[in-house]
Each structure stands twice: as C-alpha cells, then as structure tokens.
Write an enzyme that holds these catalytic residues in place. Structure first.
Site, mmCIF file in Angstrom:
data_model
loop_
_atom_site.group_PDB
_atom_site.id
_atom_site.type_symbol
_atom_site.label_atom_id
_atom_site.label_comp_id
_atom_site.label_asym_id
_atom_site.label_seq_id
_atom_site.Cartn_x
_atom_site.Cartn_y
_atom_site.Cartn_z
ATOM 1 N N SER A 552 1.374 -1.175 -0.059
ATOM 2 C CA SER A 552 0.342 -0.120 -0.781
ATOM 3 C C SER A 552 0.653 1.040 -0.383
ATOM 4 C CB SER A 552 -0.796 -0.090 1.387
ATOM 5 O OG SER A 552 -1.682 0.783 1.012
ATOM 6 N N ASP A 637 -8.781 -5.026 -6.278
ATOM 7 C CA ASP A 637 -8.319 -3.889 -5.033
ATOM 8 C C ASP A 637 -8.480 -2.518 -5.964
ATOM 9 O OD1 ASP A 637 -6.406 -1.930 -3.903
ATOM 10 O OD2 ASP A 637 -5.125 -2.781 -4.147
ATOM 11 N N HIS A 669 -6.928 -5.680 -1.605
ATOM 12 C CA HIS A 669 -6.222 -5.235 -1.363
ATOM 13 C C HIS A 669 -5.142 -5.509 -0.326
ATOM 14 C CE1 HIS A 669 -4.218 -1.063 -0.663
ATOM 15 N NE2 HIS A 669 -3.951 -0.647 1.119
#
Length: 694
Positions: A552, A637, A669
């Site tokens: 991320s 995601d 994600h």
C-alpha cells in the site's frame, strides 16, 4: 537450507489437513500438528487459530468468542463459537458444524446465545443454550442478513440487510436478459473490493418473543445510504439505549461524488415510538461513529474526528450528557487516539485502547474530573477491552503471538491468559528477538524503530536485512500479528527486519502523524533511510544484502526508493503500491483520501501543495531504476487499482530490470485465501533469497 525448510513445509501441510467428512458436515478443528522444526513456515502460519469477537456474559462470569481455522487443502475457513470462564478454566466449543457460525452475542438475560448461521440456506439468526445445546433458528427473513443485536429488555432485535433501491441494466432494458454491462451516472460505483450491487445496507427493527423474530421495520426505508457504513462497519456502529426506546446508528447520508469527497458521518437517534430521526452530531464535520450508551442511560460516548475529508484525523473520545445535550471532548489534552469504548457498570468511567509509542494499551477515563490514566504497559497490542466485574477482559496480540484473551487487573495492569488457542503450536516454535530502538532522524527528531532478529541469532554472522515500509500511510508499526506481513515469518527465513515508525504514523502525537500529508516523498522517506542506515552500521548486518519491502503506502515507498536509493538496496518487493499518482487520483474510489493527503487534483496548476505531491510520483524516477523488483497486486483492489502494479512491472521490464509480477485475480488490497497466502509467502521469499542470499 531451502530444501530443509521445504521438507518442513510439506510435513506441516500434510499434518494440518484432513479429508472432508461427508463433505465437511462438521466444522474443521485440526489437531495441533507435530512440527519437524522449531522454525516457522507459511503452512504453520496458516495453521494458527484466529480468535475474535469476545463478549462478556451479562453476569460477568463467562466470555463468548470465535475461533477460525483454515483448511489449507480445501482453501476454506471454518469458524466455531466458544466460551471460557472469566475465573479461568477450560474453554468449551459450543458449535461444530460446517455452517461457519458468526456474530455470536449474549441475549440480555444470559439464558441464550444468539448467532448467525447459513445452515437453513440463507443467513439467519439462531440461538442456543450457553452450553451449546438446543440450537434452533429464530428468524426466517427473506434473503440473508448480517449483524444483529437484542434490545436491552429482550423484546426486540435490530438486524442488518441489503435492500435493492437502484435499477440495474436488466431493470432498464428487460428485453436484453443476456446483456452484461453497467451504466453509471456518478462515482462511487465501486468501493474497496466490490462493484456497487445497487443495494444499500439498512437497519431493520423487529419484534422478538418466545424465541422468534417477527417482521421488521426498515428505519432507512427508501434512503440510498448505508448503515453500518461500508466497507468495514459492523454492529459496533449501532447501539440500543438502555430503555430500548432509542436506536443510535452511524451513517454518512451522502451519495456519489458527495460521498466520495467527504468523511462527514454522523450519529443519528431513531425514536422507536414516533419513528422520528434526529441527527445527534449535526455540525460535527468529521467521522462520528461507534456510539455507546452508558448503562444508566444518562450519557452517550462515541469516537469523533474533527475535520471533514481527513480519515486519519485524531480519533477523539466524546461524551454527551443526554439531559442537557452538552458534548465534551475528554481527549482535548490527550495527544493520542481513542478506540473501542466500553463503559463500566457504574457509568462513571470508560475503558478504551490507544496507541502509544508503537504499542496499543488500555486506558481509563474517569467521567468526574475527566482524568485519563494508563492501565497497561508492555510490548503488546490490546485490541479490545470490556469490564467483567472487578476485572477487564481484553484481546491481546504481539509480533510473537496471535490473538488470545486475557484477564486484566485494572489496578495493576497485570494480566493472566484466559485462552490458549495456539499454545500447542507456539510451544514448538522458536521466535526471534524483538528489540526496541530510538534513532535520530535527519531533522533531529527521535524515531521509534523495531528490529526483529532471526531465531537462534548469531551476532558473529552477517545477515541479509530488510527495511519494512509501513502502509496506511497512517498506520502504526505496532505489536501487530499479521498473516502476511509477519515479522517472525521473515525472521524465520534468516532475515533481520528493520521496521521504523517513520513520520506519518499515530502513537507519537498528532504533529508526527500529520507531517506526512502532502509530503509523500519527503521527510518520511528520509526517516526510512535513516532507519536502515543506522541499523546497517551493526557488524551483523550485511550491507551488500539489503532489501526493501512494503504494501500500500509501503508499496509506494518501495517504488519511490527504487528510483532514489543511491545503491543501498539489492532487492525490492512492492505489494499494491501507488506507482503513478495522476492515474491513481482518477481511479481510486475514496477521493477524500487523495484530496487530503496529495492535496488535490493534478490539473489544478495553482495548487502548489498538490503540484509538489505529484512530483513525488514514483513513475517520474523510473529512469533511475537499477535493482531487481517483485511487484504484487490483486485484481479486486479498488483502493489502489491493479494497473498501478502492472505499470510498475512493465516499466521495470522495459528498463531491462529483473522483475516478476505476482497477480491475484480474486484478492483485494489484502491476500485472504489460504493457498494464495501460502503462495504469496513462497514467492516473496524465493525472490528475496535469489537476490539477497545467492
């Protein structure tokens, strides 16, 4: 060494799986495997039982919770319901079916346990005795439901159900039944990992008597709003008043573009007698959520953020006097966040958890005088806290142990384990040492950093070392236990891990946390480099075998470092990272995040802060890439869409940089499926071993 670890993995995988019994008519509760080594493997990691959802019984004598196990062979999870005495003793398994029971709660009289099960074909409310006997279905609602909770007097329940309000393509063009398309008129048509399915999460209130749930009134009928809020909200966002006459709920009453650019949720009061709704937090502009009534009904406590559009604002503890309407921020002088509020029985104090210097501890607010005191202090994360008589029941994890329940003394902060779900596995494993350091940053600040050493660490050896780049971006590198970014798993593969709490992380004051916004390639990147540079001075760190990994925002950090590392690193791994900020701005779903942290749209040339942010975009530095990189991304995601990873991988290949792309068509994600999780670990360490050990 690789062959030895592979042998261990295969042994554990065999030991941890069973053949389906009548296609798994019973739950999957594996026997503790006998490990061939004291070093953790991916298969061992996915064999741990995952504890969750603790609830103290109304009499304070028992704790209800769930444990989930993954059957690796089936690639499927199974969840069971348990209880354990608060006074200590053996845990009791109450359910044993393939139905994956969830959301267990005590009925207010303590005589029944309610839970959700799909045993009848749809998800419905079921009940059983506290010993697990006489399980029966008590609701028969059209369609499936999600969370629910009894009213305090036991005469009603609320439940959550999706209601279809929008027209899909087949409603618009019924003569084209085989058409497969969407027709959108506004943004927020997808969120986190799901395309909007034209339904909205609504709260229903139903009568309950004689073990039956009857009817149901939709308190948001016809409204295109979600309560609880998607994607992560649950029953914690809804609360009954002690007299059962009011239901407080959390909702962000916005849609489309307006929803996408705002974090302004409110707490609403629904009056069961009149059907009227009151916005209790009107005029409070940030997140207001998770209401909790005091047992005497005089007060409401909730979690509140101040600024609209800032999802990582300080999480304040607000309390309102329901008679006078006065609202008080009891954390105005408390430079930390407050989470998981729980009243004591006397309505005089609130227990909560807060992150402080990379651990999550239990705190207590005394309503009279407003004093906040710290109860616990250690190398751990307390995730929940709830009073049980004179003690507290709390869920605790650390980097070296998955979640277990503990009985905490609120006077001394000492704790005693109530559950030992994973003791059998943990007793066979050798964990690496976890060390706490404070390092001086380039601007003269002190930065907290964890260093995790391999099991059986030998200071006379030189070890490859990994810089862990945290995501969030505002998420503390605390004592979390992860089933993907597991530091003990990395250490078991003979790596030293350097995990700094760089600029932009909570737990070190709001100024430290906020510095990162609109400075993505600035001080926080310098902090990351400070951490690896300082630890690399140790004689047991091999400076020629350094790697950087992260997901991320950590994935962005890796991409940025790939073009700005001055030859420090020999391998990179980026999972779900941002690569091209301009493209990210127009393809992510929650626009408030990009607007706050990046500063705004790239076409706003008069916005100096935003223009500076876009200069930090990693794709601007690809010409400097010279180091092997593994890119990982999930198709579902929607926070950081998968083409970000594809673009980074393609750029590396076009630059003749050794690269791999690990793509998961069904993951979001995160990586949530067992075999995908094991595959992730294997590819992760194969890549690191190739470039840092050979």
């Amino acid at each position: 060494m690789k062959n030895y670890l592979l042998a261990i993995s295969l042994f554990v995988a065999f030991a941890c799986t069973t053949q389906p019994e009548s296609m798994q008519t019973k739950n999957y509760i594996p026997e503790t495997p006998r490990l061939a080594s004291d070093i953790m493997t991916a298969e061992v990691l996915w064999s741990f039982g995952r504890l969750g959802g603790p609830q103290v019984s109304p009499d304070g004598k028992s704790v209800l919770y769930t444990v989930t196990y993954f059957n690796i062979e089936e690639n499927k999870s199974y969840r069971d319901v348990y209880t354990v005495p608060v006074s200590g003793g053996a845990a009791k398994n109450l359910t044993n079916s393939a139905g994956n029971e969830s959301d267990p709660i005590w009925r207010p009289d303590g005589k029944k346990i309610g839970y959700l099960s799909s045993a009848s074909g749809s998800v419905q409310i079921w009940e059983m005795n506290p010993d697990g006997s006489e399980a029966k279905q008590v609701s028969n609602i059209d369609g499936s439901i999600s969370g629910f909770k009894y009213s305090p007097d036991g005469t009603k329940v609320f439940y959550i159900q999706n209601v279809k309000l929008d027209e899909d393509i087949h409603d618009l063009f019924p003569d084209l039944p085989k058409a497969n398309a969407r027709l959108e008129n506004d943004i927020m048509y997808r969120h986190w990992d799901q395309w909007h399915d034209y339904t909205y999460q609504h709260i229903f209130i139903a009568e309950y008597s004689d073990g039956k749930v009857e009817g149901g009134t939709d308190i948001l009928k016809g409204k295109r709003y979600d309560s609880p809020m998607k994607p992560f909200g649950g029953v914690e966002q809804i609360a009954w008043s002690p007299d059962g006459k009011t239901l407080a709920y959390t909702c962000k009453k916005k849609t489309g573009k307006e929803y996408s650019i705002s974090t302004n949720s409110d707490i609403y009061f629904y009056n069961l007698e009149t059907g009227e709704t009151l916005n209790f937090t009107e005029g409070m502009m940030g997140y207001d959520q998770n209401p909790v009534f005091s047992p005497d009904g005089k007060y409401l406590a909730w979690e509140s953020m101040e600024r609209d559009g800032y999802e990582s604002d300080k999480n304040r503890l607000f309390v309102a006097d329901l008679k006078t309407g006065k609202k008080t921020d009891f954390t105005a002088d408390f430079d930390q966040n407050a989470h998981g509020l729980s009243w004591n029985a006397e309505s005089s104090a609130i227990y909560f958890t807060s992150d402080i210097h990379a651990t999550d501890e239990i705190f207590k607010l005394e309503l009279a005088g407003g004093n906040i005191s710290r109860i616990t202090d250690g190398v751990h994360n307390y995730q929940t806290v709830e009073p049980a008589g004179e003690k507290l029941v709390a869920q605790k994890v650390s980097m070296s142990q998955p979640a277990e329940l503990y009985l905490v003394d609120p006077k001394t902060g000492t704790d005693v384990a109530l559950t030992t779900v994973n003791k059998g596995l943990l007793d066979q494993l050798q964990m690496g040492k976890v060390e706490e350091r404070w390092l001086e940053t380039t601007d003269g600040k002190q930065m907290h950093t964890w260093v995790i050493y391999p099991p059986n660490f030998d200071p006379n050896k030189k070890y490859p070392t990994l810089l862990y780049c945290q995501g969030g971006p505002q998420g503390t590198v605390s004592q979390f236990w992860s089933y993907r970014w597991n530091f003990q798993m990395m250490a078991a593969n003979e790596y030293i891990i350097v995990a700094p709490n760089r600029r932009g992380l909570p737990g070190f004051g709001q100024e430290w946390n906020e510095q990162i916004s609109k400075d993505y390639g600035g001080q926080n990147i310098k902090d990351l480099l400070t951490a690896i540079d300082e630890v690399a001075k140790e004689p047991y760190v091999d400076n020629n075998r350094l790697g950087a990994v992260g997901a991320s925002y950590g994935g962005f950090s890796v991409y940025f470092l790939a073009g700005n590392h001055d030859g420090r690193f020999k391998a990179f791994i980026s999972h779900d990272g941002m690569f091209n900020f301009e493209h990210q701005y127009l393809t992510t779903e929650e626009m408030w995040f990009a607007n706050w942290d990046i500063g705004g749209a790239f076409w706003d040339k008069d916005n100096a802060a935003a223009q500076r942010s876009y200069k930090f975009s990693p794709h601007n530095f690809v010409q400097n890439w010279d180091t092997p990189i593994l890119v990982i991304h999930g198709e579902k995601d929607f926070r950081v869409p998968p083409d970000q990873g594809m673009a980074a991988f393609n750029a590396a290949v076009l630059r003749d940089i050794p690269a791999q792309f690990l793509y998961f068509p069904e993951e979001n994600h995160w990586v949530l499926q067992a075999q995908n999780g094991i595959l992730w670990q294997r590819v992760f360490f194969n890549w690191l071993d190739k470039w840092l050990k050979n």
